[in-house]
Write an enzyme that holds these catalytic residues in place. Structure first.
Site, PDB file in Angstrom:
ATOM      1  N   LYS A  31       0.871  -1.188   0.000  1.00  0.00           N
ATOM      2  CA  LYS A  31       0.000   0.000   0.000  1.00  0.00           C
ATOM      3  C   LYS A  31       0.896   1.221   0.000  1.00  0.00           C
ATOM      4  O   LYS A  31       1.704   1.418   0.894  1.00  0.00           O
ATOM      5  CB  LYS A  31      -0.935  -0.007   1.210  1.00  0.00           C
ATOM      6  CG  LYS A  31      -1.937   1.163   1.193  1.00  0.00           C
ATOM      7  CD  LYS A  31      -1.380   2.377   1.896  1.00  0.00           C
ATOM      8  CE  LYS A  31      -2.301   3.582   1.719  1.00  0.00           C
ATOM      9  NZ  LYS A  31      -1.874   4.743   2.540  1.00  0.00           N
ATOM     10  N   GLY A  34       0.928   8.726   0.929  1.00  0.00           N
ATOM     11  CA  GLY A  34       1.520   9.617   1.916  1.00  0.00           C
ATOM     12  C   GLY A  34       2.722  10.370   1.376  1.00  0.00           C
ATOM     13  O   GLY A  34       2.839  10.641   0.180  1.00  0.00           O
ATOM     14  N   GLY A  67      -5.356  11.017  -1.581  1.00  0.00           N
ATOM     15  CA  GLY A  67      -6.167  12.062  -0.951  1.00  0.00           C
ATOM     16  C   GLY A  67      -5.635  13.469  -1.126  1.00  0.00           C
ATOM     17  O   GLY A  67      -6.391  14.381  -1.501  1.00  0.00           O
ATOM     18  N   ASP A 184      -6.025   1.925   2.487  1.00  0.00           N
ATOM     19  CA  ASP A 184      -5.602   0.883   3.429  1.00  0.00           C
ATOM     20  C   ASP A 184      -6.572  -0.292   3.384  1.00  0.00           C
ATOM     21  O   ASP A 184      -6.161  -1.460   3.381  1.00  0.00           O
ATOM     22  CB  ASP A 184      -5.541   1.431   4.854  1.00  0.00           C
ATOM     23  CG  ASP A 184      -4.376   2.377   5.074  1.00  0.00           C
ATOM     24  OD1 ASP A 184      -3.475   2.413   4.218  1.00  0.00           O
ATOM     25  OD2 ASP A 184      -4.366   3.076   6.105  1.00  0.00           O
ATOM     26  N   LYS A 243      -5.924   1.964  10.787  1.00  0.00           N
ATOM     27  CA  LYS A 243      -4.843   1.255  10.086  1.00  0.00           C
ATOM     28  C   LYS A 243      -4.620  -0.112  10.725  1.00  0.00           C
ATOM     29  O   LYS A 243      -4.397  -1.109  10.031  1.00  0.00           O
ATOM     30  CB  LYS A 243      -3.566   2.090  10.124  1.00  0.00           C
ATOM     31  CG  LYS A 243      -2.473   1.595   9.182  1.00  0.00           C
ATOM     32  CD  LYS A 243      -1.302   2.540   9.142  1.00  0.00           C
ATOM     33  CE  LYS A 243      -1.628   3.839   8.475  1.00  0.00           C
ATOM     34  NZ  LYS A 243      -1.853   3.699   7.016  1.00  0.00           N
TER      35      LYS A 243
END
Length: 286
Positions: A31, A34, A67, A184, A243
């Protein structure tokens, strides 16, 4: 000095060998997002590591969100981002923006980097082959989806042909509505369906810390049966709780190990998978 340096390099390579044998022909799901996706330098380093894994015979599946990029485009369009309980309110226009960013720009940028760096990659989204079926999480949030079913046949086909599937976290329903899915959650469900050997969750923290103010208090291994107690003690809190839930779901659905590690560190994936010391926090069943 040179001899000592050569010995160190040889020791590192020797340490890698049993792990290369262990993971060969196994599925590793990653994944990705960020800060590691915001920096162009880090992005290329991560994609280089992904290519290396693929070239040594590991079947790599990359799942990404986006995002910040969605927010950036909405700002440019003069559309205000609204959140309820940390989730983006997603009307039809916002869902279209999410599809443009996730299945379009980010996905194809990653595929392009992998191809340019010598790998073989194919871009997919949860819409392709109706890989991720979804339903509305909450009417107040609009097109934010909960996963109802996963069909990974298209992913397995891509792996069989030697491609690295790069999957954006979108879903759809039988009426053709498109939903934004938490990356996630999507990674945990896809990894579980693939019965992946490991799922790597790249974050912007070192892993799970016993004391959030002490970077040296890393918890290297957590059994899922101990997770609730860590929440009760306040060691796992806030944004780490969802998470953690994804890590537990992945293990329960058949993933053998889940790693939470700091994606800002160069070659973090390789250090986690191929060294005795590792990098972040490892979740296992039990």
């Amino acid at each position: 000095m040179s001899n000592r340096f050569d010995e160190t390099r040889a020791e590192i390579i020797t340490q890698m060998l049993p792990y290369l044998q262990k993971y060969r022909n196994k599925v590793i799901a990653i994944k990705y997002g960020g800060n590691a996706m915001q920096s162009e330098e880090l992005k290329r380093l991560v994609m280089g590591d992904v290519i290396l894994l693929s070239m040594v015979g590991i079947k790599v599946v990359l799942i990404h969100g986006g995002g910040p990029e969605i927010t950036e485009l909405m700002d440019k369009m003069g559309k205000k981002s609204e959140f309820i309980d940390g989730l983006r309110v997603t009307d039809k226009e916002t869902a279209n923006i999410a599809q443009m960013i996730l299945a379009g720009k980010i996905n194809k940028d990653l595929v392009n980097i992998i191809q340019c760096e010598g790998g073989r990659s194919i871009g997919l989204s949860g819409i392709d082959g109706h890989m991720i079926k979804a339903a509305s999480h909450d009417p107040r949030l609009g097109y934010v989806g909960d996963i109802t079913d996963v069909n990974i046949s298209i992913v397995e086909d891509a792996l069989q042909m030697g491609y690295i599937p790069v999957i954006s976290s979108l879903g759809c329903d039988d009426e053709g509505n498109v939903y934004n899915i938490n990356a996630d959650t999507a990674a945990a469900r896809i990894a579980g369906a693939l019965k992946a050997e490991s799922l790597i969750m790249m974050t912007d923290i070192k892993g799970v810390l016993r004391d959030k103010n002490d970077p040296d208090s890393l918890i290297e291994k957590i059994y899922v049966s101990d997770a609730k107690e860590l929440i009760n003690q306040g060691i796992i809190s806030g944004g780490m709780i969802p998470k953690l839930d994804c890590c537990i779901q992945a293990i329960r659905r058949g993933v053998k190990k889940v790693f939470v590690l700091d994606g800002r560190i160069h070659h973090a994936i390789l250090m986690e998978l191929f060294t005795d010391d590792g990098m972040g926090t490892m979740f296992v069943g039990g």
